[in-house]
Design a protein around this motif. Sequence first.
Motif, PDB file in Angstrom:
ATOM      1  N   VAL A  25       0.966  -1.107  -0.066  1.00 49.92           N
ATOM      2  CA  VAL A  25       0.601  -0.153   0.287  1.00 49.92           C
ATOM      3  C   VAL A  25       0.733   1.399   0.088  1.00 49.92           C
ATOM      4  N   THR A  26       1.123   1.750  -1.595  1.00 43.08           N
ATOM      5  CA  THR A  26       2.286   2.970  -1.020  1.00 43.08           C
ATOM      6  C   THR A  26       1.749   3.788  -2.615  1.00 43.08           C
ATOM      7  N   TYR A  27       2.852   4.704  -2.787  1.00 44.08           N
ATOM      8  CA  TYR A  27       2.421   5.630  -4.309  1.00 44.08           C
ATOM      9  C   TYR A  27       2.385   4.427  -5.182  1.00 44.08           C
ATOM     10  N   GLY A  28       0.945   4.662  -5.752  1.00 44.77           N
ATOM     11  CA  GLY A  28       0.397   3.887  -7.600  1.00 44.77           C
ATOM     12  C   GLY A  28       2.356   4.242  -8.605  1.00 44.77           C
ATOM     13  N   ALA A  39       2.223   6.796   1.781  1.00 47.65           N
ATOM     14  CA  ALA A  39       0.927   7.241   0.753  1.00 47.65           C
ATOM     15  C   ALA A  39       0.345   6.303   0.500  1.00 47.65           C
ATOM     16  N   PRO A  40      -1.216   6.335   0.931  1.00 48.40           N
ATOM     17  CA  PRO A  40      -2.059   6.684   1.085  1.00 48.40           C
ATOM     18  C   PRO A  40      -2.313   7.190   2.680  1.00 48.40           C
ATOM     19  N   GLY A  53       1.180  13.496   6.909  1.00 45.87           N
ATOM     20  CA  GLY A  53       0.702  14.130   6.082  1.00 45.87           C
ATOM     21  C   GLY A  53      -0.201  15.143   5.707  1.00 45.87           C
ATOM     22  N   ASN A  54      -0.644  15.723   4.957  1.00 50.95           N
ATOM     23  CA  ASN A  54      -1.139  16.601   4.399  1.00 50.95           C
ATOM     24  C   ASN A  54      -2.445  16.323   3.674  1.00 50.95           C
ATOM     25  N   PHE A  55      -3.684  14.751   4.599  1.00 49.46           N
ATOM     26  CA  PHE A  55      -4.351  14.162   4.127  1.00 49.46           C
ATOM     27  C   PHE A  55      -4.440  12.764   5.195  1.00 49.46           C
ATOM     28  N   LEU A  56      -5.864  12.398   5.442  1.00 45.47           N
ATOM     29  CA  LEU A  56      -6.177  11.761   6.685  1.00 45.47           C
ATOM     30  C   LEU A  56      -6.497  10.054   5.693  1.00 45.47           C
ATOM     31  N   PHE A  57      -6.351   9.474   6.532  1.00 47.69           N
ATOM     32  CA  PHE A  57      -6.948   8.247   5.898  1.00 47.69           C
ATOM     33  C   PHE A  57      -7.549   7.364   6.740  1.00 47.69           C
ATOM     34  N   TYR A 110     -10.830   2.324   3.338  1.00 45.80           N
ATOM     35  CA  TYR A 110     -10.830   3.630   3.787  1.00 45.80           C
ATOM     36  C   TYR A 110     -10.922   4.296   2.618  1.00 45.80           C
ATOM     37  N   LEU A 111     -10.918   6.004   3.147  1.00 42.41           N
ATOM     38  CA  LEU A 111     -10.915   7.444   1.539  1.00 42.41           C
ATOM     39  C   LEU A 111      -9.450   7.663   2.312  1.00 42.41           C
ATOM     40  N   ARG A 112      -8.980   8.616   1.190  1.00 42.09           N
ATOM     41  CA  ARG A 112      -8.360   9.240   1.816  1.00 42.09           C
ATOM     42  C   ARG A 112      -8.353  11.034   1.666  1.00 42.09           C
ATOM     43  N   ILE A 113      -8.410  11.644   2.432  1.00 39.97           N
ATOM     44  CA  ILE A 113      -8.796  13.057   2.566  1.00 39.97           C
ATOM     45  C   ILE A 113      -7.923  14.035   2.437  1.00 39.97           C
ATOM     46  N   THR A 114      -7.319  14.720   1.400  1.00 43.53           N
ATOM     47  CA  THR A 114      -6.736  15.776   1.202  1.00 43.53           C
ATOM     48  C   THR A 114      -7.022  16.957   2.442  1.00 43.53           C
ATOM     49  N   VAL A 115      -5.752  17.737   3.581  1.00 43.01           N
ATOM     50  CA  VAL A 115      -6.660  18.504   4.077  1.00 43.01           C
ATOM     51  C   VAL A 115      -6.201  19.812   3.492  1.00 43.01           C
ATOM     52  N   GLY A 116      -7.571  20.854   3.996  1.00 44.83           N
ATOM     53  CA  GLY A 116      -8.255  21.600   3.011  1.00 44.83           C
ATOM     54  C   GLY A 116      -8.081  22.754   3.980  1.00 44.83           C
ATOM     55  N   THR A 117      -9.027  23.407   3.396  1.00 45.57           N
ATOM     56  CA  THR A 117      -8.899  24.873   5.097  1.00 45.57           C
ATOM     57  C   THR A 117      -9.717  24.937   5.876  1.00 45.57           C
TER      58      THR A 117
END
Length: 352
Positions: free
Chosen positions: A105-108, A151-152, A288-292, A325-332
Amino acid sequence: MTFLNQKYQSLTPYTPGEQVDETEFIKLNTNESPYPPAPKVQKAVAEAAQKLNRYPDIAWSSVAKPFAAYLGVKEDQLFLGNGSDEVLAYLFQGFTEQGIAFPDVTYGFYQVYSELYDVNTTIVPLKADFSIELKDYDELTGTVIFANPNAPTGVYLSQQAICDFLERHPNRLVVVDEAYIDFGCTSMISKITQYENLFVVGTFSKSRQLAGARLGFGVGNKKVIADLNRLRFSLNPYNINALTQAVGSAVLQEQAYVNQTIQKTIDVREWSKQQLAALGFEQTDSQGNFLFVKHSQISAEALFQALRAKKILVRWFNQPRAKDYLRITVGTQEQMRVLIKAVKKILTEVTS
C-alpha cells in the motif's frame, strides 16, 4: 491495429486524481495545497514569460544554488526533476538492475514504473496497522523504495529505523520518497553524507504550493547525482522549463509564507482528526497533508459517492487493503468544516 511495442500493450498506467471545476467542487482528492502560491511566485511568472524565446538553464542555477544552501547540501548532491515523478522514473530506469522492493500500500507510480522498465519487483505487505517494518526487507536484494510519510496511509517511519536499515545494507540503494515530510516529520536529508546508499526524493508540489509548476528533486551522493544527469542528458537536458525555474527560485525567498501555510495545514489536520474520531471514524495517525479514514457503518465507496453528490471530492482506492478507506486531503479550515457537516448528514441518513 496497433503500432505500440507489444511489451507495453499490457501496461497499466497510473490513475491520477480527478480534476474538476473548483468553483463547483471542494477538491480534497489530490493532496494539493489549498493555499495560493506566495506573492513573489506569482510575480516571477510574469517576469519569466518575457524570456521564453530562450532555452532554460540546464544547470537550474537560480533554484539549485539557493535550494542546496537551504537543505545544507552541496550542489553536486542535488538533482532537479520535472516533478518528483521524473526523478522516480530515472531511479527505476537506471538503479534497479538487481530488482526493487516496496510496500503493498503506497504511491501507485512505483508499480507503474516497475512494469514500464520491466524491473524484478518484490511487494512487501505493510503491517496490520499500515506501518513499514524494514526487517521484512532484510532477506531481499536490490533497491528499496518507500514513501515517508507513506501515501495514502500517512504513517511515518522514524529516522532511526531507516538509519539502522542503511547500516545493515550498505550495498543496497535505499530511496526515501519524502513528498509529505514537511508536515511535521524529520527528513533524512541530513544523513546523506553519512550514508552513500541513501537517496531522498522530494517535491515543491505540496508544502510549497507548486503542484502546477512540476518541480521535484532528489538528494544523494554525487556519484548517484552524476549518473542521474547522465540519464537526463540522454533524454531531456532541458527538463525544468524557464517558468518553473523562476517560480522555484521565487518560492525559496518566501519561506515565511511556506511555513505559515504548513502550520495551517497541520492545525487543520489535527482538528479534522478529532472531528472525524468523534463521528466514529477509524483512522491512521497521518503525518501528511491528508487523512486516511474508514467508518464501520458505511463503505468507503458509498461515502465517496455520497460526498461527490454533495460536490466534495475525496479519493477512494479500489485496492484490496485500501478499499475500506478514503484518503481526504486537508483543505482550508472552512473546507473541512463543510466536509464534516456533509459527513454528519450522510451518517445520519445511513443510520436512521
